[in-house]
Design a protein around this motif. Structure first.
Motif, PDB file in Angstrom:
ATOM      1  N   GLY A  96     -14.972  11.804  -3.330  1.00 65.49           N
ATOM      2  CA  GLY A  96     -15.136  11.401  -4.523  1.00 65.49           C
ATOM      3  C   GLY A  96     -14.807   9.788  -4.786  1.00 65.49           C
ATOM      4  O   GLY A  96     -15.416   8.970  -5.655  1.00 65.49           O
ATOM      5  N   VAL A  97     -13.709   9.388  -4.133  1.00 64.15           N
ATOM      6  CA  VAL A  97     -13.293   8.045  -4.467  1.00 64.15           C
ATOM      7  C   VAL A  97     -14.479   7.239  -3.595  1.00 64.15           C
ATOM      8  O   VAL A  97     -14.542   6.029  -4.110  1.00 64.15           O
ATOM      9  N   THR A  98     -14.748   7.485  -2.588  1.00 65.35           N
ATOM     10  CA  THR A  98     -15.630   6.887  -1.557  1.00 65.35           C
ATOM     11  C   THR A  98     -17.224   6.604  -2.577  1.00 65.35           C
ATOM     12  O   THR A  98     -17.690   5.618  -2.439  1.00 65.35           O
ATOM     13  N   LEU A  99     -17.403   7.815  -3.023  1.00 62.51           N
ATOM     14  CA  LEU A  99     -18.530   7.386  -4.129  1.00 62.51           C
ATOM     15  C   LEU A  99     -18.459   6.590  -5.135  1.00 62.51           C
ATOM     16  O   LEU A  99     -19.207   5.787  -5.427  1.00 62.51           O
ATOM     17  N   TRP A 100     -17.116   6.493  -5.367  1.00 63.94           N
ATOM     18  CA  TRP A 100     -16.950   5.579  -6.690  1.00 63.94           C
ATOM     19  C   TRP A 100     -16.797   4.077  -5.961  1.00 63.94           C
ATOM     20  O   TRP A 100     -17.269   3.330  -6.573  1.00 63.94           O
ATOM     21  N   GLU A 149     -14.004  -3.472  -6.008  1.00 66.31           N
ATOM     22  CA  GLU A 149     -12.640  -3.371  -6.894  1.00 66.31           C
ATOM     23  C   GLU A 149     -11.955  -2.369  -5.840  1.00 66.31           C
ATOM     24  O   GLU A 149     -12.761  -1.337  -5.388  1.00 66.31           O
ATOM     25  N   GLN A 150     -10.708  -2.377  -5.737  1.00 68.51           N
ATOM     26  CA  GLN A 150      -9.853  -1.319  -5.054  1.00 68.51           C
ATOM     27  C   GLN A 150      -9.913   0.013  -6.010  1.00 68.51           C
ATOM     28  O   GLN A 150      -9.569  -0.429  -7.338  1.00 68.51           O
ATOM     29  N   PRO A 151      -9.730   0.984  -5.667  1.00 71.34           N
ATOM     30  CA  PRO A 151      -9.333   2.138  -6.385  1.00 71.34           C
ATOM     31  C   PRO A 151      -8.021   1.868  -6.984  1.00 71.34           C
ATOM     32  O   PRO A 151      -6.812   1.660  -6.262  1.00 71.34           O
ATOM     33  N   TYR A 152      -8.011   2.333  -8.310  1.00 73.19           N
ATOM     34  CA  TYR A 152      -6.654   2.027  -9.304  1.00 73.19           C
ATOM     35  C   TYR A 152      -6.167   0.678  -9.111  1.00 73.19           C
ATOM     36  O   TYR A 152      -4.842   0.344  -8.703  1.00 73.19           O
ATOM     37  N   SER A 153      -7.012  -0.259  -9.069  1.00 71.00           N
ATOM     38  CA  SER A 153      -6.510  -1.679  -8.885  1.00 71.00           C
ATOM     39  C   SER A 153      -5.617  -2.063  -9.704  1.00 71.00           C
ATOM     40  O   SER A 153      -4.531  -3.114  -9.329  1.00 71.00           O
ATOM     41  N   LEU A 154      -5.509  -1.606 -10.897  1.00 74.86           N
ATOM     42  CA  LEU A 154      -4.409  -1.893 -11.838  1.00 74.86           C
ATOM     43  C   LEU A 154      -2.939  -1.582 -11.726  1.00 74.86           C
ATOM     44  O   LEU A 154      -2.174  -1.788 -12.295  1.00 74.86           O
TER      45      LEU A 154
END
Length: 843
Positions: A762-766, A774-779
Motif C-alpha cells: 500500500g505504501v509502495t502504491l502511494w 515525497e518520502q512517506p510521512y515526510s512531516l
C-alpha cells in the motif's frame, strides 16, 4: 505611530542572505565536513577515495579519482552531505598534484543537488548552461561563483570530459547556512508585461528548480530566494546579459480571477514564524504597487488541513514614493510547517523580487488562539499603544485599564503553561504505572486466537531494548500478543504465553542484523532452512567465470558484503536460449553482483549460501532472477539481473505526469496508465512470492527495477544503497529498519508476514502515484513514525494515514487504505490485490 508604520512598511534594505557576503568555506579543507559525509560513485584505489577530495590538502594519493578512464558518457560523482540546508554561492576545484607525482585534473564539471536526498536537480546558470569550466593544470585552484546560488543539503560534483581521460579532483564549497528553512514555494507563473513605448518585460521565475504544470510552479525555489533585490525601476537589472524585468516575478490582476496571488511555502521542519519579508516593486506610474493586504493560513503538518484562523495584515499604500521596498508581515509566532499566503492586488500589477521568513526552529505549538483572542483583545498592539499613551499623559486612567488587561493575559498564559506541565507529568506517571502492571493481567486481555508468524529470534527474551526505545508502546503491544488470524507461511508457531516470551523485544541488534542478510539487503523470509543441508549441489545455477565480470559501479554495501554493477561478457551465450536478459545488440550485459567480503564470518558465509539457495527457487517475470554464481573460490558472488532504467524510485522522481506541457517541452513523463501497469506488475510479483510462502520484508519503489519497456522486477538492493539511507531507521548505530513502510505489528512485535508485505505494498502504491516526490510521512520524524504505530495499535482514531495522492483515483486510494487496516484479517491478499488492480490498468 507614523514612524512605527513606516518601519513595518519599509523593513530592511538588505536581503535575508546577501550572496556577495555569503562566501564562507563550508569545511572541506578544514575538516568540518567529515569523511563519512563525503562519498563517491567509485574510486580508483583506497588512497584516492572521496575523503581525499579536500582542497589544498594532499593526504592519501592527493585527490579523489573515479575508477578507470572517464568516458564522455560516464556519470561519476563526488557527493557531499552538508548536514543542513545551505546557501551555496561558490565552488573551488583543483586537480591531483601529490607533490609533483600526479597530473590529473578535470577541465569541466557540472553540479547536481538535493534538499532531501531523494529528488536531485541539475544546476544551470542564468542562461541555462549546466557545464562549468574547471582546471587546466594539476595544482592551481579555480574558484567559480554560482549564478544563481544553490540551496541544498546534498551536492554532487560530476566531472565532464569530451575525450576518454583520467580525472582526479579536490574541491571546496563556500556559502552559509540557510536559516530560512524554506524548501519550496508554489505560485502562478510570472507573466509578460508589454506596453507601448516600453520594452517587453518577461517577469517569469527563470531560475525556478521545481516543475511547471498548467501555468503554475510547484515544489522548487528560484528567484524569490536568490538574494538578489530588484531596483526601483523594474526594467533595470543587477545581472548582465539578461532581459528587462529579470529581477522580478510579476503578475497582472486581470489574468488572475480572484484578485490575489496565492503562494504556498513548505519548510524543512515545523517552526514558529515571527514574520515574513516581501520585497515589492512600487512603480505606481506603470500600474505597479505593493499588495494591499495579505492573509496567511498555517498547516502544522503537510498531511493536516489548513488551520481556520489566519494571520491578516493590511499595508499602508504609498502613492508618493515609487521606491521598491520590503514589507514586513508579522506572523504572531504561529507554529507551522507550511504556509499559504494570498497577496491582494492594489493596482494592475504586483511584482516581488525576494521573500524571506524569520522563525524559530524550536517549535512551541500554537495554544488555542481563539481562547487567547477572546481573553486578551488586541494583545499585540497593547504594548506600543501603552507606551505612546504614557508619553502623552502619565496619569491617564486608560493606562491602568491597559495594564490590567495585560497582567490578566500574562496570568492566564502562566496558568495554561502550569496546566500543560501538570498534564505531561501526569501522563508520565500513568505510563510508569502501566509498565509495572502484572504480566498476568495483560495476558488475560489478549485475544484468544493466535497467529502463526515469522519471529526474528525465538530464543531472544530480553525486552529492555524495545522498552528503552518505546516505554509506552512496547507494553501496549505485548497486550496484543498473537491476535489476528491471517494464514501465513510458518517458521515458528507460538502460544499466547510463548508470544510474550519471544515476540516483543525485536529491537535487539543481533536480531535486526540477522534479518538484513550479509549484503545489507533483506533476505526473503521463508520456511526454515537448515544451514547444514546447504551444499553446492543445492545451487541450481551454473558457475560463471569470474574474470568475465567487469566492475562498473558500486551500488551499495552491507555489514558483510557489497553490491556491484558489472558488465558480464558472454553471459547470453553462457546461459543459452531462454535466458531472461535484455537485448544488448552484442554488448556486455549489465548485472548486479552481490559479493561476500573476505573478512566475513562463517555464519555470514552460510547465510550467503542460504540466500543463493532461496534466490535459485524464484522464477517469475516480475522477480529479479539469480543468473549464475561464482562460488568455486573466494570471494563468493551471486549474479542477478539488473535493469537499465535503474530503480523505480529514481525513475519516477525524475519524471512528471504526461501532459501537453511535457510533450511540448520534451520533459520526461509517464502516463496514468503507466503507473497502473507498474502497480499490477508489482502485485503480480508479490502474489508469486506469497504463493511460495516467501515474505519480502522491504517492499518499496527503491526495490523495484525497470527495463526500457517499463517491465518491473522486484529486488532487494535498496537497503545497501547510501542513496536511500534516510529511508531506514538505525538501531543501536548499525542495524536499520524501513519503518515508514512497515506494518505496526512488524515494528512493535517483530512479526513479518505476507500481511505486513501487503501493508508495504500500500505504501509502495502511494509512492508510485506521488511520482516518488515525497518520502512517506515526510512531516514526521522517525520517532514520531514509531509513535504513530502505537496509535494504530491503540486504534482510538488518532493514527495518521498517508493522504490521497492527487493522481490517484479514489477507488485505488480506498484499496491502499484497506492495505493499512489495523486488523490483518481485513487486509486483502496479493491475489485479490492483483485482481482488483488489473481492471484499472486495462481502462
Amino acid at each position: 505611530m507614523l514612524f512605527f508604520l513606516l518601519l513595518v512598511l519599509q523593513g530592511n534594505a538588505h536581503a535575508q542572505i546577501d550572496p556577495a557576503h555569503c562566501r564562507y568555506p563550508l569545511g572541506m579543507e578544514d575538516g568540518r565536513i567529515k569523511d563519512d559525509d563525503i562519498t563517491a560513485s567509485s574510486q580508483w584505489y583506497e588512497t584516492t577515495g572521496p575523503q581525499y577530495a579536500r582542497l589544498n590538502r594532499e593526504e592519501g594519493d592527493g585527490a579523489w579519482c573515479p575508477a578507470g578512464l572517464l568516458q564522455p558518457s560516464d556519470v561519476q560523482f563526488l557527493q557531499l552531505d552538508l548536514r543542513q540546508l545551505t546557501f551555496i554561492t561558490v565552488v573551488g576545484t583543483q586537480g591531483r598534484h601529490a607533490h609533483g607525482t600526479g597530473n590529473e585534473f578535470a577541465r569541466m564539471y557540472r553540479l547536481d543537488y538535493s534538499r532531501d536526498g531523494e529528488t536531485w536537480k541539475s544546476w544551470k546558470n542564468r542562461l541555462g548552461n549546466k557545464i562549468m569550466e574547471a582546471n587546466d593544470n594539476a595544482y592551481a585552484s579555480v574558484i567559480k561563483d554560482l549564478h544563481p546560488p544553490i540551496i541544498a543539503r546534498y551536492l554532487r560534483l560530476i566531472p565532464v570530459t569530451k575525450l576518454p581521460t583520467t580525472v582526479c579532483m579536490r574541491m571546496e564549497l563556500y556559502g552559509c547556512p540557510w536559516h530560512d528553512g524554506l524548501t519550496g514555494y508554489s505560485s502562478p507563473e510570472g507573466q509578460v508585461m508589454a506596453a507601448p513605448g516600453y520594452p517587453i518585460s518577461n517577469l517569469n521565475d527563470s531560475t525556478y528548480d521545481g516543475y511547471h504544470e498548467r501555468r503554475k510552479l510547484f515544489g522548487g525555489l528560484g528567484q524569490l530566494t536568490d538574494g538578489v533585490i530588484g531596483q526601483d525601476d523594474f526594467l533595470l537589472t543587477r545581472q548582465y546579459h539578461v532581459w528587462p524585468g529579470y529581477d522580478y516575478v510579476g503578475w497582472r490582476n486581470e489574468s488572475l480571477g480572484p484578485g490575489y496571488v496565492e503562494m504556498e511555502f513548505v519548510f524543512d521542519r515545523p517552526r514558529n514564524f515571527t514574520s515574513m519579508k516581501v520585497h515589492c516593486n512600487n512603480m505606481f506610474s506603470r500600474g505597479v504597487k505593493i499588495f494591499s493586504e495579505v492573509s496567511c493560513a498555517f498547516k502544522p503538518r503537510l498531511v493536516a488541513d489548513w488551520e481556520p484562523q489566519q494571520a491578516v495584515f493590511r499595508t499602508v499604500l504609498d502613492d508618493r514614493n515609487p521606491s521598491a521596498r520590503y514589507v514586513t508581515v508579522p506572523l504572531g509566532r504561529r507554529a507551522a510547517k507550511a504556509l499559504r499566503c494570498r497577496f491582494w492586488f492594489a493596482d494592475a500589477w504586483m511584482m516581488f523580487s525576494e521573500i524571506s521568513f524569520q522563525s524559530a526552529d524550536t517549535v512551541i505549538p500554537t495554544l488555542v488562539p481563539p481562547l487567547m483572542t477572546t481573553s486578551c483583545p488586541k494583545l499585540e498592539t497593547a504594548i506600543p499603544t501603552q507606551r505612546m499613551e504614557t508619553t502623552a499623559a502619565s496619569k491617564d486612567p486608560a493606562e491602568d485599564g491597559s495594564t490590567s488587561i495585560l497582567i490578566g493575559c500574562l496570568v492566564t498564559i502562566i496558568l495554561l503553561l502550569v496546566l500543560i506541565i501538570f498534564l505531561i507529568l501526569w501522563c508520565q506517571y500513568v505510563c510508569k504505572v502501566l509498565e509495572k502492571a502484572p504480566r498476568r493481567i495483560l495476558e488475560e486481555e489478549m485475544d484468544p486466537p493466535y497467529e502463526r508468524v515469522f519471529l526474528l529470534d525465538p530464543q531472544y527474551q530480553d525486552p529492555s531494548v524495545l522498552r528503552h526505545k518505546l516505554p509506552e508502546l512496547s507494553q501496549s503491544a505485548e497486550s496484543s500478543g498473537c491476535g489476528g488470524g491471517y494464514a501465513e507461511p510458518d517458521v515458528t508457531q507460538c502460544t499466547p504465553h510463548q508470544c510474550f516470551q519471544s515476540s516483543v523485544p525485536h529491537y535487539a541488534e543481533t536480531d535486526i542484523v540477522n534479518l538484513q542478510g550479509v549484503t545489507g539487503s533483506n533476505m526473503y523470509a521463508v520456511p526454515a532452512l537448515t544451514v547444514d543441508s546447504l551444499t553446492r549441489k543445492d545451487i541450481s545455477v551454473a558457475e560463471f567465470p569470474r574474470h568475465r565480470l567487469i566492475f562498473r559501479e558500486k551500488l551499495g554495501e552491507g555489514q558483510f558484503g557489497e553490491v556491484h554493477l558489472c558488465e558480464a561478457e558472454g553471459l547470453a551465450e553462457f546461459l543459452g536460449e531462454g535466458a531472461p536478459l535484455p537485448e544488448r545488440d552484442g554488448k556486455p550485459v549489465l548485472v548486479a553482483v552481490k559479493q561476500l567480503r573476505a573478512d566475513a564470518t562463517n555464519n555470514a558465509r552460510n547465510d550467503f549460501l542460504k540466500e543463493i539457495k532461496i534466490m535459485s527457487r524464484l522464477n517469475d517475470p516480475n522477480i529479479i532472477q539469480l543468473l549464475c554464481v561464482c562460488v568455486s573460490s573466494d570471494p563468493l558472488c551471486m549474479v542477478t539481473e539488473y535493469m537499465e532504467n535503474g530503480d523505480l524510485n529514481m525513475f519516477l522522481s525524475q519524471r512528471e505526469i504526461e501532459s501537453t506541457l511535457t510533450h511540448a517541452n520534451n520533459i520526461p513523463s509517464v502516463s496514468l496508465s503507466d503507473l497502473l501497469h507498474m502497480s499490477v506488475q508489482i502485485s503480480s510479483g508479490m502474489r508469486y512470492l506469497a504463493s511460495l510462502n516467501f515474505v519480502h520484508r522491504d517492499l518499496a519503489t527503491r526495490n523495484c527495477l525497470l527495463d526500457r519497456r517499463l517491465t518491473i522486477k522486484i529486488a532487494d538492493f535498496g537497503m545497501s544503497r547510501n542513496l536511500y539511507s534516510s529511508d531506514y531507521y538505525r538501531i543501536q548505530g548499525r542495524a536499520v529498519l524501513p519503518i515508514r513502510w512497515m506494518a505496526w505489528e512488524s515494528i512493535l512485535l517483530g512479526k513479518f508476514t505476507t500481511a505486513s508485505d501487503v501493508w508495504a505494498f500500500g505504501v509502495t502504491l502511494w509512492e508510485i502515484f506521488t511520482l516518488c516526490k515525497e518520502q512517506p510521512y515526510s512531516l514526521l520524524s522517525d520517532e514520531q513514525v514509531i509513535e504513530n504505530t502505537g496509535e494504530f495499535f491503540r486504534n482510538q482514531g488518532r493514527q495518521i494515514f498517508l493522504s490521497a495522492p492527487p493522481l490517484c483515483p479514489p477507488s485505488l486510494f480506498e484499496l491502499m487504505m484497506r492495505c493499512w487496516s489495523r486488523d490483518i484479517r481485513d487486509r486483502p491478499t496479493f491475489d485479490r490485490l492483483h485482481q482488483a488492480l488489473r481492471p484499472h490498468a486495462s481502462q
